[in-house]
Scaffold this active site. Sequence first.
Site, PDB file in Angstrom:
ATOM      1  N   GLY A  55       0.829  -0.889  -0.266  1.00 25.35           N
ATOM      2  CA  GLY A  55       0.050  -0.482  -0.142  1.00 25.35           C
ATOM      3  C   GLY A  55       0.962   1.029   0.161  1.00 25.35           C
ATOM      4  CD  GLU A  56       2.439   5.928   1.061  1.00 30.17           C
ATOM      5  OE1 GLU A  56       3.298   6.652   0.515  1.00 30.17           O
ATOM      6  OE2 GLU A  56       1.952   6.375   1.771  1.00 30.17           O
ATOM      7  CB  SER A  57       5.556   2.723   3.218  1.00 33.29           C
ATOM      8  OG  SER A  57       6.113   3.463   2.995  1.00 33.29           O
ATOM      9  CB  CYS A  87       4.684  -4.317  -1.397  1.00 30.74           C
ATOM     10  SG  CYS A  87       5.347  -2.733  -2.534  1.00 30.74           S
ATOM     11  NE  ARG A 119       8.625   5.420   0.889  1.00 30.51           N
ATOM     12  CZ  ARG A 119       8.106   6.089   1.081  1.00 30.51           C
ATOM     13  NH1 ARG A 119       8.174   7.182   2.324  1.00 30.51           N
ATOM     14  NH2 ARG A 119       6.190   5.743   0.890  1.00 30.51           N
ATOM     15  CB  ILE A 148       3.175  -2.426  -7.291  1.00 33.44           C
ATOM     16  CG1 ILE A 148       2.046  -3.566  -8.264  1.00 33.44           C
ATOM     17  CG2 ILE A 148       1.827  -0.742  -7.740  1.00 33.44           C
ATOM     18  CD1 ILE A 148       1.022  -4.234  -7.529  1.00 33.44           C
ATOM     19  NE  ARG A 149       2.690   2.800  -6.780  1.00 37.59           N
ATOM     20  CZ  ARG A 149       1.885   3.228  -5.597  1.00 37.59           C
ATOM     21  NH1 ARG A 149       1.903   3.683  -4.615  1.00 37.59           N
ATOM     22  NH2 ARG A 149       0.810   2.487  -5.014  1.00 37.59           N
ATOM     23  CG  HIS A 184       2.276  -6.660  -4.476  1.00 36.78           C
ATOM     24  ND1 HIS A 184       1.426  -6.108  -3.238  1.00 36.78           N
ATOM     25  CD2 HIS A 184       3.267  -5.609  -4.017  1.00 36.78           C
ATOM     26  CE1 HIS A 184       1.821  -4.901  -3.119  1.00 36.78           C
ATOM     27  NE2 HIS A 184       2.828  -4.707  -4.098  1.00 36.78           N
ATOM     28  CD  GLU A 186      -0.443  -9.211  -2.357  1.00 37.33           C
ATOM     29  OE1 GLU A 186       0.282  -9.457  -2.299  1.00 37.33           O
ATOM     30  OE2 GLU A 186      -0.622  -8.002  -2.726  1.00 37.33           O
TER      31      GLU A 186
HETATM   32  N1  GLN Z   1       6.125   2.481  -3.461  1.00 38.47           N
HETATM   33  C1  GLN Z   1       5.074   2.485  -1.872  1.00 38.47           C
HETATM   34  C2  GLN Z   1       5.232   2.970  -0.878  1.00 38.47           C
HETATM   35  O1  GLN Z   1       6.748   3.530  -0.395  1.00 38.47           O
HETATM   36  C3  GLN Z   1       4.590   0.572  -1.713  1.00 38.47           C
HETATM   37  C4  GLN Z   1       4.570   0.180  -2.902  1.00 38.47           C
HETATM   38  C5  GLN Z   1       3.481  -1.145  -2.658  1.00 38.47           C
HETATM   39  O2  GLN Z   1       3.538  -1.559  -1.365  1.00 38.47           O
HETATM   40  N2  GLN Z   1       3.094  -1.515  -3.535  1.00 38.47           N
HETATM   41  O3  GLN Z   1       5.245   2.758   0.591  1.00 38.47           O
END
Ligand code: GLN
Length: 207
Positions: A55-57, A87, A119, A148-149, A184, A186
């Site tokens: 997600g977004e840390s 992630c 990141r 993903i990112r 990921h 999942e």
């Molecule tokens: N780029 C996101 C972060 O730094 C992580 C991306 C992800 O969990 N798919 O939080």
Amino acid sequence: MSGLNIGVFGIQGDVAENINSTKQALDELGETGNVTLVKTPDEIENLDGLIIPGGESTMMGQLSLVNGSLKKIKEKIESGMPVFGICAGLILLSKNAKDRVVGKTDQPLLDILDVHVERNSFGRQRESFEAEIDMPEIGISDFNGVFIRAPSISDVGSNVEILSKYNEKIIAVKQGNIVGTAFHPELTVDGSMHKYFVNLIKQSKLN
Ligand code: GLN
């Protein structure tokens, strides 16, 4: 038989997908247990294992700092509970995080997995990709890694096992009962990574 009590940290991110993959892993292994979305310290208290999803840390860290769950997760990990960070979850577990472009981030971290993470190591959203991953130490090969990112791990402590690299970058690690992947699992049909984690939880309960 109470079975395994597994939580998916549900503040934000890939929560439903991880609940599904973990339920499927329990089924395929013939294990009984519950998989629940957890957010609060009380919900985390009785877990046998926890997945911290992607997600977004920064957001995940700040919200969990405020509601007290960050502290509770750390206590549980310190007392031996297995945790799987994916992630953003891997970033949250780390001792040190910086962004590839903006540098040092002042985000709240669990500060428990002895790694430095970078990141957005492979670029941002448009650089998301899939690659075949091998993790021979844990018996998983030809795994479809969805990035993903994604972060990568730039530095590891001596107690950290490197499970996999992609393009020279470390993308999966293990430190005792702590497992982290930059990709990921999942989001693929192959359930072997979630099955590996369920087995780790089962093992830790026996000890
Ligand atoms: N780029 C996101 C972060 O730094 C992580 C991306 C992800 O969990 N798919 O939080």
